[in-house]
Scaffold this active site. Structure first.
Site, PDB file in Angstrom:
ATOM      1  N   ASP A   1       9.430   0.680   5.379  1.00  0.00           N
ATOM      2  CA  ASP A   1      10.554   0.106   6.134  1.00  0.00           C
ATOM      3  C   ASP A   1      11.333   1.192   6.873  1.00  0.00           C
ATOM      4  OD1 ASP A   1       9.620  -1.967   4.626  1.00  0.00           O
ATOM      5  OD2 ASP A   1      11.382  -2.122   3.350  1.00  0.00           O
TER       6      ASP A   1
ATOM      7  N   GLY B   1      12.407 -10.595   5.226  1.00  0.00           N
ATOM      8  CA  GLY B   1      11.335  -9.614   5.123  1.00  0.00           C
ATOM      9  C   GLY B   1      11.235  -8.749   6.371  1.00  0.00           C
TER      10      GLY B   1
ATOM     11  N   THR C   1       0.829  -1.209   0.000  1.00  0.00           N
ATOM     12  CA  THR C   1       0.000   0.000   0.000  1.00  0.00           C
ATOM     13  C   THR C   1       0.865   1.261   0.000  1.00  0.00           C
ATOM     14  OG1 THR C   1      -0.076  -0.091   2.416  1.00  0.00           O
ATOM     15  CG2 THR C   1      -1.945  -1.053   1.227  1.00  0.00           C
TER      16      THR C   1
ATOM     17  N   SER D   1      16.298  -5.601   7.040  1.00  0.00           N
ATOM     18  CA  SER D   1      17.650  -5.328   7.523  1.00  0.00           C
ATOM     19  C   SER D   1      18.289  -4.201   6.705  1.00  0.00           C
ATOM     20  CB  SER D   1      18.505  -6.586   7.465  1.00  0.00           C
ATOM     21  OG  SER D   1      18.450  -7.152   6.184  1.00  0.00           O
TER      22      SER D   1
ATOM     23  N   TYR E   1       9.101  -7.545  -7.361  1.00  0.00           N
ATOM     24  CA  TYR E   1       8.623  -6.374  -6.615  1.00  0.00           C
ATOM     25  C   TYR E   1       8.440  -5.201  -7.583  1.00  0.00           C
ATOM     26  CZ  TYR E   1       8.268  -2.735  -3.077  1.00  0.00           C
ATOM     27  OH  TYR E   1       7.825  -1.687  -2.307  1.00  0.00           O
TER      28      TYR E   1
HETATM   29  C1  GLA Z   1       8.941  -4.072   0.998  1.00  0.00           C
HETATM   30  C2  GLA Z   1       9.151  -2.601   0.640  1.00  0.00           C
HETATM   31  C3  GLA Z   1       8.100  -1.725   1.332  1.00  0.00           C
HETATM   32  C4  GLA Z   1       6.693  -2.229   1.064  1.00  0.00           C
HETATM   33  C5  GLA Z   1       6.595  -3.746   1.318  1.00  0.00           C
HETATM   34  C6  GLA Z   1       5.287  -4.323   0.869  1.00  0.00           C
HETATM   35  O1  GLA Z   1       9.173  -4.266   2.358  1.00  0.00           O
HETATM   36  O2  GLA Z   1      10.441  -2.193   0.995  1.00  0.00           O
HETATM   37  O3  GLA Z   1       8.250  -0.388   0.932  1.00  0.00           O
HETATM   38  O4  GLA Z   1       6.292  -1.908  -0.239  1.00  0.00           O
HETATM   39  O5  GLA Z   1       7.625  -4.466   0.673  1.00  0.00           O
HETATM   40  O6  GLA Z   1       4.222  -3.783   1.571  1.00  0.00           O
END
Ligand code: GLA
Length: 380
Positions: free
Chosen positions: A173, A125, A34, A128, A222
């Protein structure tokens, strides 16, 4: 200052560090893909982190070391450093931060020695890389005698990831690592972005099940999802999918090709789920929170198609088990880890049963990591 890190710095560089900083990894609680669509997301900073130690050099050299790697990545200090490849690519995170300093009107340190250490499993996930960026940025600012507002630091680190490392990620993140608070979730409205702390009730726990299975092309996948979302927004005549209400999307379905529609549906519904999760947390309705988490995973599986059979298996085992409120993949997907949100009564023996069932099916064991919330990035 962290004594062990300082000691390791001394044995690498022959003298102690001047500054040390740390930044936590994060759980994506709910709000999958999102962030770069301008939506909302909830995350938690955790008690696993990256630590960075730095000291100035007066010969105009930058030397980067990691406790996880032998040797140094060395270069002449530069306002526009070049990207590193292969075994040296880990240094692109601190280098990307240094490169972003210039673009944010900050001075880069003229010379430095740098050591990073981490107890965050890479590739699970848990971000890091964002933690390495945040800890580096705080250490570089302090070393060069500069200050920056926290949201500037967070944006600078995302900029490093987008433009230097080359991943079109959103702000989740870096925002959670930067704004995390113990016993709270971080709520981000990515349109601003703006950051707020949402209190967690007592007696809840987080468990990470790391499959170690990761699609080989995960960065490319991604980026592909990012592109599909932007295409869907264009079809719908908006700049970002967060601008579309669920009813508007439903009405537009007939005119949209299948794939853009599915991606948009996931994002639009997920934003509604994030907001419903905040309301359920405020109302203390943890069963409802859990239902939203598990619904988020199903949507990743069916509509966004960023899950794997291993992640689905774990979620199927966990969701509905005693003392588990809900479970979902955490982070970008295409492998990595599942997060379970549980009552404090959920025990290691319960997690072990899940691991055994998984091992029977897939022939290997996921790592289990009970994690707690922790405060965000800071100087030591
Ligand atoms: C990774 C990306 C984030 C986000 C998530 C999915 O962690 O670094 O910015 O898009 O995937 O929600």
């Amino acid at each position: 200052m962290n004594a062990l890190l300082a000691e390791n710095f001394r044995s690498r560089f022959g003298r102690g560090p001047l500054v040390t900083a740390h930044a936590p990894g994060r759980i994506e609680f709910i709000g999958n893909h999102t962030d770069y669509n301008g939506g909302t997301v909830l995350g938690a900073s955790i008690d696993r982190r990256v630590q960075v130690a730095v000291a100035p050099r007066n010969d105009g050299r930058w030397r980067f070391a990691s406790e996880a790697k032998p040797g140094f990545v060395e270069m002449t200090a530069s306002a526009q450093p070049a990207r590193r490849a292969d075994a040296e690519s880990w240094a692109n995170y601190p280098l990307g931060v240094l490169s972003a300093f210039r673009e944010f009107g900050l001075r880069t340190p003229g010379g430095l020695d740098f050591l990073a250490a981490s107890d965050l499993p890479a590739g699970a996930g848990l971000s890091s890389s964002a933690a390495l960026e945040l800890a580096s940025a705080l250490a570089f600012l302090e070393l060069s005698g500069q200050q920056a507002a926290r949201d500037t630091v967070v944006k600078l680190c995302r900029h490093a990831e987008n433009h230097f490392v080359g991943v079109p990620c959103g702000i989740l993140d870096q925002g959670v690592s930067g704004f995390g608070k113990k016993d709270h979730l971080v709520f981000i409205d990515c349109a601003g972005p703006s950051f707020a702390a949402v209190p967690l009730p007592e007696g809840v726990r987080f468990w990470i099940f790391n499959t170690h299975v990761k699609h080989a092309l995960v960065d490319g996948l991604y980026a592909a999802r990012h592109r599909e979302c932007m295409e869907a927004a264009e079809f719908l005549g908006v700049s970002l999918l967060a601008e579309i209400a669920p009813a508007t999307l439903a009405a537009a379905q007939a005119g949209l090709p299948e794939i853009p529609f599915r991606r948009a549906r996931h994002v639009v519904d997920e934003i509604a789920r994030v907001n419903a999760t905040v309301a359920a947390l405020r109302a203390g309705d943890l069963d409802e929170v859990g239902r939203r988490l598990t619904a988020s995973h199903r949507s990743s599986r069916d509509l966004f198609e960023n899950s794997t059979p291993e992640l689905d298996f774990l979620v199927d085992r966990l969701a509905g088990a005693e003392n588990v409120y809900g479970a979902r993949l955490t982070g970008g997907g295409f492998g990595g880890a599942v997060m379970a949100f549980t009552h404090a009564g959920y025990a290691a023996a319960d997690a072990e049963r899940v691991v055994e069932a998984y091992a029977e099916k897939f022939g290997n064991r996921p790592d289990v990591l009970p994690v707690r919330t922790a405060d965000g990035a800071a100087l030591d």
